[in-house]
Design an enzyme around this catalytic site. Structure first.
Site, short mmCIF file in Angstrom:
data_model
loop_
_atom_site.label_atom_id
_atom_site.label_comp_id
_atom_site.label_asym_id
_atom_site.label_seq_id
_atom_site.Cartn_x
_atom_site.Cartn_y
_atom_site.Cartn_z
N ASP A 30 49.26 73.81 50.38
CA ASP A 30 50.03 74.71 51.59
C ASP A 30 48.84 75.13 52.42
OD1 ASP A 30 52.13 74.01 50.22
OD2 ASP A 30 52.84 76.19 49.75
N TYR A 33 47.44 72.81 55.03
CA TYR A 33 48.51 73.12 56.06
C TYR A 33 48.31 74.01 57.16
CZ TYR A 33 52.83 72.66 58.86
OH TYR A 33 53.42 72.81 59.91
N LYS A 112 78.77 64.54 48.50
CA LYS A 112 79.45 65.40 49.55
C LYS A 112 79.01 66.83 49.58
CE LYS A 112 83.75 66.56 51.77
NZ LYS A 112 83.54 68.20 52.18
N GLU A 170 74.40 67.10 57.18
CA GLU A 170 74.83 68.28 57.00
C GLU A 170 73.77 69.17 56.55
OE1 GLU A 170 78.25 68.42 56.12
OE2 GLU A 170 78.48 69.91 54.82
N LYS A 287 82.96 55.43 51.75
CA LYS A 287 83.01 55.03 53.04
C LYS A 287 82.94 53.29 52.95
CE LYS A 287 80.13 58.77 54.84
NZ LYS A 287 78.99 59.25 55.18
N LYS A 311 87.39 65.04 45.55
CA LYS A 311 86.78 66.55 45.43
C LYS A 311 86.66 66.59 43.93
CE LYS A 311 86.50 68.97 48.50
NZ LYS A 311 87.39 69.53 49.41
S1 IVH Z 1 81.09 61.61 56.68
C1 IVH Z 1 84.05 60.17 59.18
N1 IVH Z 1 79.47 62.13 54.63
O1 IVH Z 1 82.44 66.81 54.66
C2 IVH Z 1 83.12 60.90 58.21
N2 IVH Z 1 80.60 63.68 55.30
O2 IVH Z 1 85.59 66.40 56.12
C3 IVH Z 1 82.85 62.01 58.46
N3 IVH Z 1 80.24 65.96 54.41
O3 IVH Z 1 82.55 68.85 57.37
C4 IVH Z 1 81.91 62.68 57.61
N4 IVH Z 1 78.57 65.34 52.96
O4 IVH Z 1 80.15 67.76 57.34
C5 IVH Z 1 80.31 62.58 55.49
N5 IVH Z 1 77.95 62.43 52.89
C6 IVH Z 1 78.68 63.00 53.72
C7 IVH Z 1 79.31 64.40 53.77
C8 IVH Z 1 80.04 64.84 54.63
C9 IVH Z 1 79.32 66.44 53.35
C10 IVH Z 1 81.00 67.14 55.02
C11 IVH Z 1 81.14 67.02 56.67
C12 IVH Z 1 82.34 67.50 57.04
C13 IVH Z 1 83.24 67.18 55.71
C14 IVH Z 1 84.25 66.01 56.06
#
Ligand code: IVH
Length: 418
Positions: A30, A33, A112, A170, A287, A311
């Site tokens: 640090d 830097y 998530k 995020e 996805k 969830k």
């Molecule tokens: S994809 C169409 N990927 O979850 C796809 N969302 O309801 C839209 N979130 O508030 C989101 N981690 O900010 C995606 N790896 C992730 C995520 C993520 C958190 C949050 C996002 C949004 C909510 C989606």
């Protein structure tokens, strides 16, 4: 120092910062830097006309914003449908396969992250704007606050950037940063935040970017929202690898999985790891990996047909204190135990919580019949986090608002699940 030497110094500092904040692999102490940073500050003071937009000194703006302007998203920021068990996850996979008329689909699986969604716009490789999700169609321009977050590149790490790139991700506060922030707040007699997500939200809402700059926020990219002047890879996963190459932080647990069973295996793996992660997650996002298939599936209402959020069981619930018993241990030590209205949290039913410390009960201000927030993390027991007796409604929103203002919050009052 020449102008070119200053540009090299900026590049060097940005490399140090990338290694530290994005790769988690610091390459200099640090102190090095800090010394180089001060040298840059001195040159900029001498030659104000040399200051570059991607200089690390430009992360913290001098003036507070007067308010956040509303900005329409180029492409709407969608929300996600939820699945709470394996069966509804399999139903999702079945729907996808039927619509695509195929018997096998590859998914990209990502934790998530429990923070706030953001859209970052880069023009010719330079960050021009950061906008909150808002209602999905438009959000607030919080660019000055976004720039203070070191894992947000001010400039993409490439000589040939796309003309326009909008990155979605995020912003969250890691658990250790959250604990430190609250400890400091208690020390200074200020209000504390009830969880890392609230702390991240409160930090981004600050009008003065100097305050946001002191908050330990991290940005993790999870998709490409919009791009011009560049051919997107064929899969979502490859898109994430590209974002990583351009200097964004991506989650190191992201992976592809085959079919519904692959998704369930990923869930089991991540659920095991959940408590030991350095940040909060509330589930998994699956996805459809192939972009062509995503386009074929499209979306309905506000959610895509090609993604779903699985969830985890909630780690926090609200319940009522029914009474307090005093347990006498073998050594004669007396421990107060709160008897709670049984509540299902983190996968177990909790009906009492030992209150180790009298001072902490006093600080929480818990009285019989009060409502409290019970937090359960991993197998280590439960924590009474906040006294929310004054709440007017049981909606999450009100609880959140109340908790972020709660003077009663205490995170040290640990107890055990029954
Ligand atoms: S994809 C169409 N990927 O979850 C796809 N969302 O309801 C839209 N979130 O508030 C989101 N981690 O900010 C995606 N790896 C992730 C995520 C993520 C958190 C949050 C996002 C949004 C909510 C989606």
């Amino acid at each position: 120092m020449t102008h070119q030497q200053m540009l090299d110094l900026i590049q060097l500092l940005n490399d140090y910062s990338y290694a530290y904040h994005v790769k988690d692999e610091p390459i200099v102490p640090d102190a090095v830097y800090d010394r180089d940073y001060r040298q840059l500050q001195a040159i900029e003071a001498k030659h104000p006309d040399w200051i570059q937009a991607d200089s690390p000194t430009q992360r913290v703006g001098e003036k507070p914003d007067s308010g956040f302007a509303n900005v329409a998203h180029t492409v709407p920021m969608l929300s996600l449908d939820n699945a709470f068990d394996n069966e509804s996850l399999s139903d999702f996979d079945q729907r996808v396969r039927k619509l695509l008329n195929t018997d096998h689909v590859t998914y990209c699986c990502e934790p998530k992250l429990d923070g706030l969604a953001i859209s970052l716009r880069y023009e010719d490789g330079r960050l021009v704007r950061g906008v909150t999700r808002g209602d999905g169609l438009s959000g607030e321009d919080i660019t000055s606050n976004i720039k203070t977050i070191y894992s947000v590149p001010l400039k993409l790490r490439t000589q040939t950037p796309p003309a326009v790139l909008e990155v979605r991700g995020e912003i969250y506060m890691p658990k250790d940063g959250f604990e430190k922030l609250n400890a400091l707040a208690i020390e200074q007699g200020e209000k504390t935040f009830v969880n890392p997500r609230n702390a991240a939200a409160g930090s981004l809402r600050q009008l003065d970017p100097k305050i946001t700059a002191t908050r330990p926020l991290v940005m993790c990219a999870y998709s490409i929202g919009y791009v011009e002047g560049w051919d997107q890879p064929k899969s979502h996963y490859e898109g994430l690898l590209q974002l990583s190459e351009w200097g964004f932080r991506t989650n190191d647990l992201m992976a592809t999985a085959e079919g519904a069973q692959g998704c369930i295996d990923y869930y089991e793996m991540l659920n095991e790891k959940r408590a030991s992660l350095s940040y909060d997650i509330d589930g998994i996002v699956y996805k459809v990996d192939q972009i062509a298939l995503q386009n074929q599936l499209g979306f309905i209402a506000r959610a895509p047909r090609w993604a779903i959020a699985r969830k985890f069981p909630a780690q926090e619930e609200m319940t009522r204190v029914l009474g307090v018993d005093f347990q006498v241990g073998r050594t004669g030590a007396i421990t107060p135990v709160a008897r709670l209205e049984p509540v299902f949290v983190g996968g177990v039913t909790v009906s009492n919580a030992t209150l180790h410390n009298k001072d902490e009960i006093a600080r929480l201000g818990v009285k019989v019949n009060d409502f409290v927030i019970v937090h359960r993390a991993g197998d280590v027991g439960v924590t009474l986090k906040a006294n929310v007796s004054n709440r007017k409604s049981v909606t999450d929103r009100l609880v959140e608002q109340h908790c972020s203002n709660s003077k009663y919050f205490v995170n040290a009052c640990s107890a055990f699940a029954s």
